[in-house]
Design a protein around this motif. Structure first.
Motif, PDB file in Angstrom:
ATOM      1  N   LEU A 271      91.376  20.416  34.600  1.00 23.23           N
ATOM      2  CA  LEU A 271      91.992  19.387  34.083  1.00 23.23           C
ATOM      3  C   LEU A 271      91.130  18.831  32.768  1.00 23.23           C
ATOM      4  N   HIS A 272      89.801  18.819  33.150  1.00 26.01           N
ATOM      5  CA  HIS A 272      88.949  18.343  32.281  1.00 26.01           C
ATOM      6  C   HIS A 272      87.953  19.204  31.744  1.00 26.01           C
ATOM      7  N   GLY A 273      87.965  20.337  32.098  1.00 26.72           N
ATOM      8  CA  GLY A 273      86.664  21.303  31.634  1.00 26.72           C
ATOM      9  C   GLY A 273      86.995  22.198  30.583  1.00 26.72           C
ATOM     10  N   GLY A 299      83.941  21.669  29.459  1.00 25.29           N
ATOM     11  CA  GLY A 299      84.579  20.551  28.730  1.00 25.29           C
ATOM     12  C   GLY A 299      83.327  19.658  28.166  1.00 25.29           C
ATOM     13  N   ASP A 300      83.518  18.325  28.213  1.00 25.65           N
ATOM     14  CA  ASP A 300      82.807  17.354  27.542  1.00 25.65           C
ATOM     15  C   ASP A 300      81.524  16.888  28.545  1.00 25.65           C
ATOM     16  N   THR A 318      88.471   7.116  31.144  1.00 27.49           N
ATOM     17  CA  THR A 318      89.511   6.855  30.103  1.00 27.49           C
ATOM     18  C   THR A 318      90.662   7.774  30.158  1.00 27.49           C
ATOM     19  N   ASP A 319      90.727   8.612  31.046  1.00 30.58           N
ATOM     20  CA  ASP A 319      91.877   9.572  31.181  1.00 30.58           C
ATOM     21  C   ASP A 319      92.891   9.116  32.266  1.00 30.58           C
ATOM     22  N   THR A 320      94.146   8.773  31.992  1.00 28.54           N
ATOM     23  CA  THR A 320      95.051   8.050  32.874  1.00 28.54           C
ATOM     24  C   THR A 320      96.001   9.064  33.386  1.00 28.54           C
ATOM     25  N   THR A 321      95.652  10.301  32.989  1.00 26.60           N
ATOM     26  CA  THR A 321      96.704  11.493  33.727  1.00 26.60           C
ATOM     27  C   THR A 321      96.383  11.853  34.966  1.00 26.60           C
TER      28      THR A 321
END
Length: 369
Positions: A271-273, A299-300, A318-321
């Protein structure tokens, strides 16, 4: 606060009342029949942020003004000394005390005989801030859970209603897409409910591990295959130098819980990478060696100030998913096995999650044949 040692037999009967009051976990204020404060214990002074000289020997209405949330004077409204003789006190109530401080106040009226005047009023005080924080946290949890449940439920109910009412109007490809979406959202719901149940067990210290021998390398390979078959991206699985030289130790662990740990870490990296994920399995430490697992993404990464918070319940930055549950479960399961999980920088530029697990093999393993 000084530690409280167990009292010897009969010590309570010999201890002065003032000393006994200092052992109470709540604040205590004793008001005489003349409406003057006679005694205040240390916890009450802490809660009220007052000194003993500010309170003891002074009229209670002046030294300890109390009001409800509408601003109404509590002493004037309740009138402990002038009310009905059958009253015994008041249950806990949220009031505003000196300095606009929120207090949870309990009152008890002491009489020498039934239907006589009140000789003492005992006030029990608790700091309301901790309870209010807990209530806000609970409200946040309920709102988050409701939001996470609503989205997939809306999809499931919407598509099933459409299929039931207008089946003949859809093509086979449209039906397949809708059913696949229903299946995906139902799986998401099941996983979310499972995570919530796991969290309740972790928070209540009721997590039960079904321990047995676990080949983590085999578990990882099967998980990577399933991940790729579901078209969720490419994962590179590699063995570290020590694992290639001496093999991967067998663990004595709960296979289902470890599989959930691996799933959550890889799902988080997906999801984030940024797409590319590398999972490295290695030996950890001197003999008897444990197991070391790195999950790297491109990712970041995770900011240094957030590296502890990412494992907090419902934290997602900050990720609301996402629900913010997955990494909380990871840490709970890993620590239940006596291991640790940390996050740092990956050589690929993203985040690196590192899990260390002890081998924990028992000295004697019963014959399972």
């Amino acid at each position: 606060m000084a530690s409280q040692r167990p009292l010897p037999p009969h010590a309570a009967t010999a201890m002065p009342v003032g000393q006994m009051a200092e052992l109470l976990p709540d604040g205590l204020v004793v008001v005489g029949g003349d409406q003057v404060i006679r005694f205040v214990n240390g916890e009450a002074l802490r809660i009220l942020a007052r000194t003993r000289e500010d309170l003891v020997g002074r009229p209670v209405r002046e030294a300890l003004p109390l009001a409800d949330k509408t601003g109404r004077d509590w002493w004037e409204h309740t009138e402990p000394w002038d009310g009905l003789a059958t009253r015994t006190g008041h249950r806990e109530k949220l009031l505003v005390g000196p300095g606009r401080r929120d207090l949870l106040v309990t009152a008890r009226y002491v009489r020498s005989a039934r239907n006589r005047g009140v000789e003492r009023v005992l006030l029990g005080l608790r700091d309301a801030a901790a309870r209010q924080r807990a209530e806000r946290d609970n409200a946040t949890v309920l709102a988050t859970v409701a939001h996470e449940l609503r989205a997939p439920l809306t999809s499931v109910t919407g598509f099933t209603n459409s299929l039931l009412r207008r089946w003949d109007r859809f093509t086979d490809d449209q039906k397949r897409l809708m059913i696949e979406t229903i299946q995906s959202d139902a799986t998401r719901l099941s996983r979310l409910i499972g995570e919530l149940l796991d969290i309740s067990r972790l928070d209540a210290d009721r997590l039960t591990l079904r321990l047995g021998p676990v080949d983590l390398e085999d578990l990882l390979r099967r998980h990577v295959v399933r991940h790729e078959l579901s078209r969720r991206g490419q994962i590179t699985l590699r063995l570290g130098d020590r694992a290639r030289a001496a093999g991967v130790p067998e663990l004595w662990a709960d296979a289902d819980r470890l599989e959930q740990v691996l799933f959550n870490l890889i799902e988080n990296a997906s999801l984030h990478g940024g797409g590319d994920i590398t999972v490295t399995l290695d030996r950890d430490g001197p003999e008897p060696a444990g197991v070391l697992v790195h999950v790297d993404d491109t990712g970041d990464g995770v900011r240094p100030e957030d590296r502890e918070r990412v494992f907090d319940r419902f934290w997602h930055g900050t990720d609301t998913t996402t629900t913010g549950l997955g990494l909380y479960v990871v840490r709970g399961f890993v620590e239940a096995h006596g291991g640790t999980v940390t996050v740092g920088d990956s050589d690929a530029g993203g985040a690196r999650f590192t899990v260390r697990l002890p081998a924990n093999m028992p000295a004697y393993v019963p014959d399972r044949t």
